[in-house]
Design an enzyme around this catalytic site. Structure first.
Site: not given
Ligand SMILES: [Zn+2]
Length: 428
Positions: A303, A60
């Site tokens: 993820d 991020r």
């Molecule tokens: Zn993805």
């Protein structure tokens, strides 16, 4: 640097051995080792694996430091047993130039908790229209080898073909987020019995499978390498299995949550279960486990998708998609794969360290535990049982689907080139 002696840990789940770390490297592996002045780490009853490698982490930074930073994300990674993570490109600004990938790479170096390998965007601004500066990112100090528009699908077949052709020059790979955009407009969850009953717009399996089918054919056509992100359906497994049977250079990953959770959880309307690709059915979960066990799926990738509370704690349709995963991945893999007998610990080392490191062309990670190798290691206690408490997370975000759930296993220590980033289960 000091010496560390890890005493009597089961190497890859095998026989207990002693491992002596001297400086940044493993000096010796054997039994009955002693070392004058070494710090001793008790390994009895514990498993020693190579440090884990994640091909798919959202850190991020830059741009959404309210959900995670490179520092907090790499601290979470260390707690989860990771020594290297690939940072996805969907930041603000997008990591589509040498400048941005070098910035992320530098932040990773400063964090010191875990190596950070930036992923470069395939297209400018993730907009799917114009190829990003792939060569400049590959040649930069960040040495980018994995390119992905993750979060979005490279849906234009010509752009995908060009990207596949381009990365061949430097041994790169295109990692595809397989989601046909037209088939998933407004989609909220897996298309099936549950979406019908809840009246939520469905996300059909074919939206994922049609892109994977196209991309393995494209990769074969141009003789390049494609990696499929977060496989979520039984049909996707079948396509990857077929492509591999042809000898094509295709690899694939699965997330821990797709190995455990199903769309039945959406009945709670708790947005913590909202994720892209969506949670599928029990049959899909079983097919994914089997494919990870037989090697059709090469690796587990988290993820890890941190979001601040205000983006998740709202009505289902408005909530952001994604879950944090770095700090629970190893426990979920133990629960779904090891404790079920589908994979042994050396298999875990392969799927969570060696293979992701090979796919990402990451030197110094995913190596055997042997004298002379870099001391990137994780020591875990497989007998531990405990409920997940998000308040304990090192991540800046708390959006875990496992709050209160009892999961097995705990990371005791993580070593990054000989330095303990985690000791006694705590960040150093
Ligand atoms: Zn993805």
């Amino acid at each position: 640097m000091s010496k560390i002696l890890i005493r009597g840990a089961r190497l890859l789940g095998g026989e207990p051995m002693d491992v002596l770390i001297d400086g940044e490297r493993i000096a010796e592996v054997g039994t009955g080792l002693t070392a004058e002045g070494a710090d001793v780490v008790e390994g009895e009853g514990r498993i020693l694996l190579p440090g884990l490698v994640d091909l798919h982490t959202h850190l991020r930074e830059p741009g959404r430091e309210d959900s995670e930073t490179v520092l907090t994300g790499t601290r979470a990674a260390a707690v989860g047993g990771y020594t290297a993570v690939h940072a996805m490109a969907n930041t603000f600004p997008v990591a589509d130039t040498a400048g941005v990938v070098e910035q992320v790479w530098r932040l990773g170096k400063e964090s010191g908790y875990c190596d950070v390998q930036p992923v470069g965007a395939v297209t400018v601004g993730l907009e799917g229209r114009k190829l990003a500066e792939l060569g400049a990112m590959a040649d930069s100090a960040a040495r980018v080898r994995v390119f992905s528009d993750d979060g979005k699908c490279v849906d234009d077949a010509v752009i995908m073909r060009r990207a596949l052709e381009y990365v061949k020059a430097f041994g790169g790979v295109v990692a595809q987020h397989a989601q046909e955009p037209r088939l998933t407009e407004g989609a909220q969850m897996n298309e099936g019995i549950v979406s019908g009953e809840l009246g939520l717009t469905g996300w059909p399996a074919v939206a994922e499978e049609s892109i994977i089918a196209r991309d393995v054919l494209l990769a074969a056509h141009v003789g390049s390498r494609v990696h499929i992100c977060h496989l979520s359906t039984a049909g996707s497994v079948e396509i990857v299995r077929w492509a591999k049977s042809k000898g094509w250079d295709v690899t694939a990953e699965v997330t821990p949550h797709h190995l455990l959770l199903t769309d039945e959880l959406v009945r709670t309307y708790n947005p913590v279960y909202k994720v892209n690709p969506p949670l599928r059915t029990e049959a899909d979960v079983m097919a994914l486990r089997e494919a990870l066990a037989d090697g059709t799926i090469d690796c587990v990738a988290t993820d890890h998708a941190p979001h601040p509370t205000e983006d998740k704690d709202c009505e289902w349709p408005a909530a952001a998609m994604g879950m944090v995963g770095l700090e629970t991945a190893l426990s979920v893999v133990q629960h779904t794969m090891v404790d079920t007998g589908l994979l042994d610990w050396s298999g875990v080392a392969d799927r969570m360290s060696a293979r992701p490191a090979a796919i990402g062309r990451l030197a110094g990670h995913g190596r055997p535990i042997a004298a002379g190798e870099p001391a990137n290691l994780v020591l875990l206690d497989p007998a531990y049982r405990g409920a997940v408490n998000p308040a304990d997370f090192a991540s800046r975000s708390r959006n875990t689907p496992y709050e209160g759930r009892e999961l097995p296993g705990r990371v005791i220590a993580t070593f990054l080139r000989g330095r303990a980033t985690v000791m006694d289960g705590k960040l150093t």
